[in-house]
Design a protein around this motif. Sequence first.
Motif, PDB file in Angstrom:
ATOM      1  N   ARG A   1     -70.968 -30.320 -32.135  1.00  0.00           N
ATOM      2  CA  ARG A   1     -69.615 -30.578 -31.305  1.00  0.00           C
ATOM      3  C   ARG A   1     -68.323 -29.816 -32.165  1.00  0.00           C
ATOM      4  NH1 ARG A   1     -71.368 -36.067 -29.138  1.00  0.00           N
ATOM      5  NH2 ARG A   1     -71.620 -36.376 -31.355  1.00  0.00           N
ATOM      6  N   SER A   2     -68.488 -29.903 -33.449  1.00  0.00           N
ATOM      7  CA  SER A   2     -67.186 -29.737 -34.331  1.00  0.00           C
ATOM      8  C   SER A   2     -67.251 -28.135 -34.416  1.00  0.00           C
ATOM      9  CB  SER A   2     -67.362 -30.154 -35.690  1.00  0.00           C
ATOM     10  OG  SER A   2     -66.439 -29.738 -36.374  1.00  0.00           O
ATOM     11  N   LEU A   3     -66.308 -27.715 -34.205  1.00  0.00           N
ATOM     12  CA  LEU A   3     -66.146 -26.307 -33.900  1.00  0.00           C
ATOM     13  C   LEU A   3     -65.035 -25.536 -35.355  1.00  0.00           C
ATOM     14  CD1 LEU A   3     -65.719 -25.343 -30.421  1.00  0.00           C
ATOM     15  CD2 LEU A   3     -67.631 -25.374 -31.762  1.00  0.00           C
ATOM     16  N   SER A   4     -64.956 -26.394 -36.180  1.00  0.00           N
ATOM     17  CA  SER A   4     -63.944 -26.293 -37.439  1.00  0.00           C
ATOM     18  C   SER A   4     -64.572 -25.190 -38.234  1.00  0.00           C
ATOM     19  CB  SER A   4     -64.043 -27.477 -38.342  1.00  0.00           C
ATOM     20  OG  SER A   4     -65.280 -27.771 -39.022  1.00  0.00           O
ATOM     21  N   PRO A   5     -65.674 -24.724 -38.198  1.00  0.00           N
ATOM     22  CA  PRO A   5     -65.883 -23.467 -39.258  1.00  0.00           C
ATOM     23  C   PRO A   5     -65.665 -22.264 -38.508  1.00  0.00           C
ATOM     24  CG  PRO A   5     -67.903 -24.414 -38.664  1.00  0.00           C
ATOM     25  CD  PRO A   5     -67.022 -25.303 -38.117  1.00  0.00           C
ATOM     26  N   TYR A   6     -65.433 -22.250 -37.122  1.00  0.00           N
ATOM     27  CA  TYR A   6     -65.353 -20.922 -36.511  1.00  0.00           C
ATOM     28  C   TYR A   6     -63.872 -20.144 -36.297  1.00  0.00           C
ATOM     29  CZ  TYR A   6     -70.147 -22.177 -35.649  1.00  0.00           C
ATOM     30  OH  TYR A   6     -71.490 -22.745 -36.000  1.00  0.00           O
ATOM     31  N   ASP A   7     -63.759 -19.063 -36.706  1.00  0.00           N
ATOM     32  CA  ASP A   7     -62.386 -18.387 -36.463  1.00  0.00           C
ATOM     33  C   ASP A   7     -62.052 -18.079 -34.832  1.00  0.00           C
ATOM     34  OD1 ASP A   7     -62.195 -17.987 -39.371  1.00  0.00           O
ATOM     35  OD2 ASP A   7     -63.966 -16.688 -38.968  1.00  0.00           O
ATOM     36  N   VAL A   8     -63.037 -17.923 -34.077  1.00  0.00           N
ATOM     37  CA  VAL A   8     -62.849 -17.805 -32.666  1.00  0.00           C
ATOM     38  C   VAL A   8     -63.960 -18.498 -31.803  1.00  0.00           C
ATOM     39  CG1 VAL A   8     -62.836 -15.835 -31.066  1.00  0.00           C
ATOM     40  CG2 VAL A   8     -62.159 -15.188 -33.566  1.00  0.00           C
ATOM     41  N   VAL A   9     -63.646 -18.857 -30.637  1.00  0.00           N
ATOM     42  CA  VAL A   9     -64.544 -19.523 -29.782  1.00  0.00           C
ATOM     43  C   VAL A   9     -64.191 -18.625 -28.608  1.00  0.00           C
ATOM     44  CG1 VAL A   9     -64.952 -21.564 -28.267  1.00  0.00           C
ATOM     45  CG2 VAL A   9     -64.182 -21.849 -30.854  1.00  0.00           C
ATOM     46  N   ILE A  10     -65.255 -18.133 -27.856  1.00  0.00           N
ATOM     47  CA  ILE A  10     -65.316 -17.246 -26.752  1.00  0.00           C
ATOM     48  C   ILE A  10     -66.086 -18.109 -25.677  1.00  0.00           C
ATOM     49  CG2 ILE A  10     -65.938 -15.254 -25.787  1.00  0.00           C
ATOM     50  CD1 ILE A  10     -65.660 -14.012 -28.548  1.00  0.00           C
ATOM     51  N   GLU A  11     -65.549 -18.203 -24.542  1.00  0.00           N
ATOM     52  CA  GLU A  11     -66.101 -18.835 -23.262  1.00  0.00           C
ATOM     53  C   GLU A  11     -66.607 -17.590 -22.356  1.00  0.00           C
ATOM     54  OE1 GLU A  11     -66.109 -22.025 -22.074  1.00  0.00           O
ATOM     55  OE2 GLU A  11     -65.093 -23.014 -23.810  1.00  0.00           O
ATOM     56  N   THR A  12     -67.592 -17.401 -22.235  1.00  0.00           N
ATOM     57  CA  THR A  12     -68.633 -16.425 -21.503  1.00  0.00           C
ATOM     58  C   THR A  12     -69.086 -16.464 -20.025  1.00  0.00           C
ATOM     59  OG1 THR A  12     -71.079 -17.017 -22.208  1.00  0.00           O
ATOM     60  CG2 THR A  12     -69.483 -15.485 -23.898  1.00  0.00           C
ATOM     61  N   ASP A  13     -68.421 -17.624 -19.492  1.00  0.00           N
ATOM     62  CA  ASP A  13     -68.746 -18.153 -18.223  1.00  0.00           C
ATOM     63  C   ASP A  13     -68.383 -16.875 -17.202  1.00  0.00           C
ATOM     64  OD1 ASP A  13     -69.339 -20.811 -18.562  1.00  0.00           O
ATOM     65  OD2 ASP A  13     -67.233 -21.374 -18.697  1.00  0.00           O
ATOM     66  N   GLU A  14     -67.547 -16.298 -17.415  1.00  0.00           N
ATOM     67  CA  GLU A  14     -67.126 -14.938 -16.641  1.00  0.00           C
ATOM     68  C   GLU A  14     -67.152 -13.594 -17.415  1.00  0.00           C
ATOM     69  OE1 GLU A  14     -66.414 -15.600 -13.119  1.00  0.00           O
ATOM     70  OE2 GLU A  14     -66.397 -17.804 -13.640  1.00  0.00           O
ATOM     71  N   LEU A  15     -67.812 -13.541 -18.406  1.00  0.00           N
ATOM     72  CA  LEU A  15     -67.665 -12.450 -19.169  1.00  0.00           C
ATOM     73  C   LEU A  15     -69.457 -11.801 -19.142  1.00  0.00           C
ATOM     74  CD1 LEU A  15     -65.624 -13.250 -22.045  1.00  0.00           C
ATOM     75  CD2 LEU A  15     -65.079 -12.173 -20.184  1.00  0.00           C
ATOM     76  N   ASN A  16     -69.689 -10.515 -19.169  1.00  0.00           N
ATOM     77  CA  ASN A  16     -71.094  -9.912 -19.325  1.00  0.00           C
ATOM     78  C   ASN A  16     -70.947  -9.676 -20.801  1.00  0.00           C
ATOM     79  OD1 ASN A  16     -70.002  -7.529 -19.787  1.00  0.00           O
ATOM     80  ND2 ASN A  16     -70.030  -6.878 -17.409  1.00  0.00           N
ATOM     81  N   SER A  17     -72.108  -8.955 -21.309  1.00  0.00           N
ATOM     82  CA  SER A  17     -72.413  -8.686 -22.819  1.00  0.00           C
ATOM     83  C   SER A  17     -71.448  -7.895 -23.076  1.00  0.00           C
ATOM     84  CB  SER A  17     -73.947  -8.480 -22.999  1.00  0.00           C
ATOM     85  OG  SER A  17     -74.151  -7.428 -22.761  1.00  0.00           O
ATOM     86  N   ARG A  18     -70.995  -6.833 -22.365  1.00  0.00           N
ATOM     87  CA  ARG A  18     -70.132  -5.710 -22.772  1.00  0.00           C
ATOM     88  C   ARG A  18     -68.902  -6.355 -23.052  1.00  0.00           C
ATOM     89  NH1 ARG A  18     -72.891  -3.442 -18.890  1.00  0.00           N
ATOM     90  NH2 ARG A  18     -70.979  -3.099 -17.504  1.00  0.00           N
ATOM     91  N   GLN A  19     -68.382  -7.048 -22.225  1.00  0.00           N
ATOM     92  CA  GLN A  19     -66.827  -7.817 -22.158  1.00  0.00           C
ATOM     93  C   GLN A  19     -67.076  -8.609 -23.218  1.00  0.00           C
ATOM     94  OE1 GLN A  19     -67.556  -9.389 -18.076  1.00  0.00           O
ATOM     95  NE2 GLN A  19     -65.768  -7.804 -17.285  1.00  0.00           N
ATOM     96  N   THR A  20     -68.135  -9.538 -23.457  1.00  0.00           N
ATOM     97  CA  THR A  20     -67.956 -10.292 -24.747  1.00  0.00           C
ATOM     98  C   THR A  20     -67.943  -9.419 -26.110  1.00  0.00           C
ATOM     99  OG1 THR A  20     -69.197 -11.951 -23.589  1.00  0.00           O
ATOM    100  CG2 THR A  20     -68.944 -12.140 -25.781  1.00  0.00           C
TER     101      THR A  20
END
Length: 173
Positions: A146-165
């Motif tokens: 649950r800790s996202l500390s090592p990540y530079d970017v967090v992306i929520e993909t609920d509304e995104l397809n793979s091309r958009q992501t």
Amino acid sequence: MRITISGTPGSGKSTVARTLAKRLGYRYVNTGQIFRDAADARAMTIQEFARYVDAHPAVDRKLDAALLREARAHEDIILEGRLTGWLTKRARIPALRLWVTARENVRVDRLMQRDGGTRQETLRKLRERAAGERMRYRKTYGIDLRSLSPYDVVIETDELNSRQTAARILMEL
């Protein structure tokens, strides 16, 4: 540039990792597939193999060592898997570390589309897997997923397809 793509099951991380690797011409390592192949080689389901690995942490360590060798050997690589961001961060391997996620109901829909099954069964397996992985990673690595500390970017993909992501990730690059 090394890129790690980690995230929740059904978030789209494998699809976007394959899309990016193809678009960038990068080597692609899918740790989930390596895990599935290791389970198949032992004639086990993913759940059975996860329980086996929980009792035999050296198996995880062996897979991790192979992943880190790949990361060190290739600068233009996409490493996709639940712990790739954590492992490369701890090993001080430079990378852009991404966490990809989606709401649970979206992930269930995606997993049903990919694997089949009923909503209730898919949700049960998803939650069981998440709980098991949280416990195993905490016990084996001291990592709280649950800790996202090592990540530079967090992306929520609920509304995104793979091309958009993929386009969003390319903007980050």
